[in-house]
Design an enzyme around this catalytic site. Structure first.
Site, mmCIF file in Angstrom:
data_model
loop_
_atom_site.group_PDB
_atom_site.id
_atom_site.type_symbol
_atom_site.label_atom_id
_atom_site.label_comp_id
_atom_site.label_asym_id
_atom_site.label_seq_id
_atom_site.Cartn_x
_atom_site.Cartn_y
_atom_site.Cartn_z
ATOM 1 N N LYS A 74 -61.208 16.793 45.616
ATOM 2 C CA LYS A 74 -59.909 16.185 45.316
ATOM 3 C C LYS A 74 -60.004 15.162 44.188
ATOM 4 O O LYS A 74 -61.065 14.604 43.914
ATOM 5 C CB LYS A 74 -59.330 15.547 46.574
ATOM 6 C CG LYS A 74 -60.113 14.355 47.090
ATOM 7 C CD LYS A 74 -59.519 13.830 48.402
ATOM 8 C CE LYS A 74 -58.115 13.306 48.203
ATOM 9 N NZ LYS A 74 -57.560 12.708 49.434
ATOM 10 N N ALA B 210 -46.168 15.944 45.221
ATOM 11 C CA ALA B 210 -46.199 14.723 44.423
ATOM 12 C C ALA B 210 -47.036 13.701 45.175
ATOM 13 O O ALA B 210 -46.627 12.563 45.380
ATOM 14 C CB ALA B 210 -44.783 14.203 44.189
ATOM 15 N N GLY C 70 -49.724 12.196 44.344
ATOM 16 C CA GLY C 70 -50.002 11.026 43.519
ATOM 17 C C GLY C 70 -51.456 10.597 43.497
ATOM 18 O O GLY C 70 -51.757 9.405 43.360
ATOM 19 N N LEU C 71 -52.367 11.586 43.657
ATOM 20 C CA LEU C 71 -53.809 11.321 43.520
ATOM 21 C C LEU C 71 -54.307 10.256 44.498
ATOM 22 O O LEU C 71 -55.095 9.381 44.143
ATOM 23 C CB LEU C 71 -54.157 10.903 42.077
ATOM 24 C CG LEU C 71 -53.857 11.948 41.003
ATOM 25 C CD1 LEU C 71 -54.012 11.340 39.616
ATOM 26 C CD2 LEU C 71 -54.788 13.156 41.172
ATOM 27 N N ASN D 256 -63.106 16.327 40.319
ATOM 28 C CA ASN D 256 -61.924 16.271 39.476
ATOM 29 C C ASN D 256 -61.645 14.805 39.144
ATOM 30 O O ASN D 256 -61.446 13.987 40.040
ATOM 31 C CB ASN D 256 -60.736 16.896 40.214
ATOM 32 C CG ASN D 256 -59.451 16.866 39.418
ATOM 33 O OD1 ASN D 256 -58.793 15.835 39.319
ATOM 34 N ND2 ASN D 256 -59.078 17.995 38.852
ATOM 35 N N CYS E 240 -52.335 13.814 33.907
ATOM 36 C CA CYS E 240 -51.939 12.475 34.347
ATOM 37 C C CYS E 240 -51.125 11.759 33.270
ATOM 38 O O CYS E 240 -51.360 11.950 32.078
ATOM 39 C CB CYS E 240 -53.177 11.648 34.662
ATOM 40 S SG CYS E 240 -54.200 12.347 35.955
ATOM 41 N N GLY F 118 -48.618 27.837 43.926
ATOM 42 C CA GLY F 118 -48.469 28.950 44.851
ATOM 43 C C GLY F 118 -48.204 30.253 44.125
ATOM 44 O O GLY F 118 -48.149 30.302 42.886
ATOM 45 N N GLY G 149 -53.885 29.597 39.671
ATOM 46 C CA GLY G 149 -52.427 29.532 39.685
ATOM 47 C C GLY G 149 -51.857 30.671 40.498
ATOM 48 O O GLY G 149 -51.614 31.751 39.975
ATOM 49 N N GLY H 165 -56.241 27.840 45.143
ATOM 50 C CA GLY H 165 -55.652 26.554 45.479
ATOM 51 C C GLY H 165 -54.752 26.584 46.696
ATOM 52 O O GLY H 165 -55.200 26.578 47.833
#
Length: 301
Positions: A45, A70, A72-73, A99, A130, A217, A243, A265
């Site tokens: 992550k 969303a 947000g890391l 990452n 980002c 997705g 993707g 993913g």
């Protein structure tokens, strides 16, 4: 098996099947479902220089054939990763790739530098989707100049395999790909999420607290394959495609479009064993068509 081995820069993968950042935790969360050592690699992550709480809830929403996020890391920062997470990952028999995300060029470079001496982290993936806080919030990956700048800065402090994750939210993804290649990227991974939005018609307000979020997705697969194909015809460094992959057939499509390897993913949330199934499917496809080596399929449309 040797026929499945893939080289991404100096990074050797036992096979082309990997899991995408943000969908597989740190890998250990999935160890009850699959044998992690069978994977070519795990992209953990998003990790930032300092701890981040992430965005306010709600920050995920289901969409037809996909999802918006969303988050947000949210993470505890690179120092916490080094001291607490890395010891749990270093003995897993696969490639662990971090990452790296940031809000400034300096953040990216410093975060990467702190990962350099970790023996069992052979590569990093720069998330250039980002927002650049010094440039009014425009994502690093949507500008040729800012994408090049951040890769140049990280390359100067990081000497292992450098993978750059490209944003699809651009007019011409090949221009970004060529820019990061010129500044020393060993490979590119694509695509990151598409910008999307969902509205609650009863409340008459956006579903996500941030209004917009990243769409991923199966619904994004045709866009991702098109961008992989375009990029394959524009650069010489390897491509890691992702993707909307939800089957081995999808993975073969990405490889034929130009991907040397792939990342799975969002579908990990649907089927946590999907990566092993994709690997088996690729092997069976190669046997059926008597493919000598996986590289013989790359870009062969």
């Amino acid at each position: 098996m040797d026929k499945l081995k893939v080289n991404i820069g100096n990074l050797e993968l036992k096979n082309p099947v990997m899991t995408a950042s943000g969908t597989f935790g740190y890998g250990v969360e999935y160890s009850d479902f699959i044998d992690l050592s069978k994977l070519g690699g795990i992209f953990v992550k998003g990790t930032t220089l300092h701890a981040r709480q992430g965005n306010a809830y709600p920050r995920m929403a289901e969409t037809p054939a996909g999802m918006l996020n969303a988050v947000g890391l949210q993470n505890k920062g690179v120092d916490y990763f080094v001291s607490h997470i890395y010891p749990e990952l270093k003995d897993i028999d696969t490639n662990i790739i971090v990452n790296v995300s940031g809000s400034t060029i300096e953040d990216y470079a410093e975060c990467a530098a702190r990962l350099t001496d970790l023996d069992k982290i052979p590569a990093i993936e720069l998330n250039i989707s980002c927002p650049n806080v010094k440039e009014g919030g425009m994502a690093f990956g949507t500008s040729v100049c800012s994408a090049a700048e951040v890769v140049k800065a990280v390359r100067s402090v990081y000497n292992k395999t450098l993978i750059v994750k490209l944003s699809p939210n651009v007019t011409d993804i090949t221009e970004i790909a060529k820019a990061v290649e010129a500044e020393g990227a060993d490979a590119v991974s694509l695509i990151n999420t598409l910008l999307g939005m969902s509205i609650d018609i009863n409340k008459r307000k956006p579903v996500l607290s941030t209004i917009t979020g990243g769409l991923s997705g199966p619904c994004v697969k045709p866009v991702a394959i098109r961008m992989v194909w375009q990029t394959y015809n524009a650069i010489k460094i390897p491509i890691i495609g992702m993707g909307g992959i939800s089957s081995w057939q999808d993975a073969i499509e990405f490889i034929l479009a130009g991907s040397s390897a792939i990342q799975i993913g969002t579908y990990n949330f649907i089927d946590p064993t999907i990566s092993e199934k994709v690997l088996i499917g690729i092997q069976q496809y190669m046997e059926k068509y008597k493919v000598t080596h996986i590289s013989d399929l790359v870009g062969q449309i």
